[in-house]
Design a protein around this motif. Structure first.
Motif, short mmCIF file in Angstrom:
data_model
loop_
_atom_site.label_atom_id
_atom_site.label_comp_id
_atom_site.label_asym_id
_atom_site.label_seq_id
_atom_site.Cartn_x
_atom_site.Cartn_y
_atom_site.Cartn_z
N ALA A 19 0.83 -1.21 0.00
CA ALA A 19 0.00 0.00 0.00
C ALA A 19 0.87 1.26 0.00
N HIS A 20 2.00 1.21 0.70
CA HIS A 20 2.93 2.34 0.76
C HIS A 20 3.49 2.65 -0.64
N VAL A 21 3.90 1.62 -1.35
CA VAL A 21 4.45 1.81 -2.70
C VAL A 21 3.36 2.31 -3.65
N LYS A 22 2.18 1.75 -3.53
CA LYS A 22 1.06 2.17 -4.38
C LYS A 22 0.75 3.64 -4.19
N VAL A 50 5.38 -2.95 -11.34
CA VAL A 50 6.06 -2.76 -10.06
C VAL A 50 5.33 -3.53 -8.96
N LEU A 51 4.00 -3.40 -8.92
CA LEU A 51 3.22 -4.07 -7.88
C LEU A 51 3.29 -5.58 -8.00
N ASN A 52 3.26 -6.09 -9.22
CA ASN A 52 3.36 -7.54 -9.42
C ASN A 52 4.72 -8.08 -8.98
N ALA A 53 5.78 -7.27 -9.22
CA ALA A 53 7.11 -7.68 -8.78
C ALA A 53 7.16 -7.80 -7.26
N LEU A 54 6.46 -6.89 -6.57
CA LEU A 54 6.40 -6.95 -5.10
C LEU A 54 5.57 -8.14 -4.64
N ARG A 55 4.47 -8.39 -5.33
CA ARG A 55 3.59 -9.50 -4.94
C ARG A 55 4.28 -10.85 -5.07
N GLU A 56 5.22 -10.93 -6.00
CA GLU A 56 5.94 -12.19 -6.21
C GLU A 56 7.00 -12.46 -5.15
N CYS A 57 7.35 -11.42 -4.38
CA CYS A 57 8.35 -11.60 -3.32
C CYS A 57 7.76 -12.46 -2.21
N GLU A 58 8.57 -13.37 -1.68
CA GLU A 58 8.08 -14.30 -0.66
C GLU A 58 7.98 -13.66 0.72
N THR A 59 8.88 -12.75 1.05
CA THR A 59 8.89 -12.14 2.38
C THR A 59 8.93 -10.62 2.26
N VAL A 60 8.66 -9.94 3.37
CA VAL A 60 8.73 -8.49 3.38
C VAL A 60 10.17 -8.02 3.18
N ASP A 61 11.14 -8.82 3.63
CA ASP A 61 12.55 -8.47 3.43
C ASP A 61 12.91 -8.51 1.94
N ASP A 62 12.35 -9.49 1.22
CA ASP A 62 12.58 -9.55 -0.23
C ASP A 62 11.95 -8.35 -0.93
N MET A 63 10.79 -7.90 -0.42
CA MET A 63 10.14 -6.74 -1.02
C MET A 63 11.00 -5.49 -0.89
N LEU A 64 11.67 -5.35 0.25
CA LEU A 64 12.54 -4.19 0.46
C LEU A 64 13.77 -4.22 -0.43
N LYS A 65 14.12 -5.42 -0.92
CA LYS A 65 15.28 -5.56 -1.81
C LYS A 65 14.89 -5.52 -3.28
N CYS A 66 13.60 -5.44 -3.57
CA CYS A 66 13.11 -5.44 -4.96
C CYS A 66 13.58 -4.19 -5.68
N GLU A 87 -7.45 3.43 4.94
CA GLU A 87 -6.72 3.31 3.67
C GLU A 87 -7.65 2.96 2.51
N VAL A 88 -8.63 2.09 2.76
CA VAL A 88 -9.55 1.70 1.70
C VAL A 88 -10.39 2.89 1.27
#
Length: 358
Positions: free
Chosen positions: A203-206, A238-254, A302-303
């Motif tokens: 949501a932050h990235v969006k 961009v959002l799909n690349a984040l969704r494919e990350c397995e963990t929140v740590d992976d998302m921060l490295k995307c 947020e919604v």
């Protein structure tokens, strides 16, 4: 001596201007409370004054704004009213809310408005002040990687308390637990997991991509239909690349998304993840809001914000076709008209009923 007098004059002007804005805004808020039949208590007033002080200092220290008159103050009353209604103190430590300036397009020009968000102990404060049947909120537990944690067990209506043994093997938080004492004497435990923060980061990235055009055009408000489709595809990438990350740590490295992640997430990730877990744990507990607080919470949701942004983005996008006037039906002979008169009256009555607002 002259320098001292100059500083005293500047300080006096600052205090006078702050007092004028504070008195004006709090006066309007007090009127709103009176209309809604809700008491404007001393702490709500203090929260309103602290919010005005924080916003005033934010504007004063902004290189883009000369003073409060340079700011689009159309939403200022609503922002301060939210702090008062939700009893969020901008001067509390840890902080309960924050303010930031944001560029928005008004007509053909860009203006800066104030935005407010809940952070730090803000959700803890909401739980303590408005939580349904809440008597006391105890300090939360931060369960870290390597710690031993046994979750609570349910036996009918009885709940066995959880067990937590700190090992000190890691600083990586995996869970937060809030012990909350209810008015009937029972204790409930609110928990949130580390991986639940993935939704917050997405949501932050969006939100940060809202005005992004990816070089396709200079201004998203002036983008053609084709350019809008291209921008939307880029955002989804961009959002799909984040969704494919397995963990929140992976998302921060995307890599593709890092430019849309703020420094607070990248510089102090553990602190941000822990805070978001706390927010997720306390937000889902039912609250008993008064009318003012309920409206403020709705506007902070947020919604709700996402829907409003979507409505604003898609407003006036549909072109309406002009309706051609149809030729009037041929008139009937007078003799026939008399026979059909009762039917005509019924039709007119039905048409009038359909036009009625209720």
């Amino acid at each position: 001596m002259a320098e001292t007098k100059k500083n005293e004059v500047i300080k006096k002007e600052f205090t006078t201007a702050l007092s004028q804005w504070s008195n004006e805004i709090t006066g309007l808020i007090a009127r709103d409370y009176e209309v809604c039949g809700v008491k404007f208590d001393d702490y709500s007033k203090q929260c309103a004054l602290e919010a005005m002080t924080a916003i005033f200092n934010l504007v004063k220290n902004s290189p883009k704004l000369k003073d409060m008159n340079s700011l689009d103050t159309s939403n200022l009353r609503g922002i301060v009213e939210r702090c008062a209604s939700l009893k969020l103190n901008a001067n509390a430590y840890p902080r309960e809310c924050y303010f930031q300036l944001r560029n928005v397009k008004v007509g053909d020009s860009w203006q800066q408005i104030v935005e407010m968000g809940i952070e730090g102990a803000g959700y803890d404060s909401l739980l303590a002040n408005y939580g349904k049947d809440v008597d006391r909120v105890y300090p939360y537990w931060v369960v870290k990687e390597g710690d031993t944690y046994i979750p609570p067990k349910h036996r009918g209506l009885e709940v066995t308390p959880p067990e937590w043994e700190e090992k000190g093997l890691s600083e990586r938080a995996v869970k937060v637990v809030y012990p909350v004492k209810l008015t009937d004497g029972t204790v409930t435990y609110l928990t949130a997991e580390r991986e639940g923060v993935r939704v917050n980061l997405l949501a932050h990235v969006k939100q940060n991509m809202m005005n992004e055009t990816f070089g396709i055009c200079a201004d998203r408000y002036k983008a053609t239909e084709k350019q809008q489709v291209e921008i939307k595809e880029k955002k989804e990438e961009v959002l799909n690349a984040l969704r494919e990350c397995e963990t929140v740590d992976d998302m921060l490295k995307c890599e593709i998304a890092r430019k849309f992640i703020s420094g607070a997430w990248l510089d102090t990730p553990e602190s941000m993840i822990q805070r978001k877990m706390c927010n997720n744990a306390t937000r889902k507990f039912p609250k008993n809001y008064d009318p003012m607080a309920r409206q403020a919470q709705l506007e902070m949701d947020e919604v709700y914000q996402e829907v409003q942004e979507e409505i604003e983005a898609n407003a006036n996008q549909i072109s309406f076709e002009s309706i051609e006037e149809k030729p009037a039906p041929p008139t009937m002979p007078k003799a026939q008209a008399k026979e059909k008169e009762p039917v005509k009256v019924e039709e007119e009555q039905e048409a009038e009923e359909q036009k009625a607002p209720f």
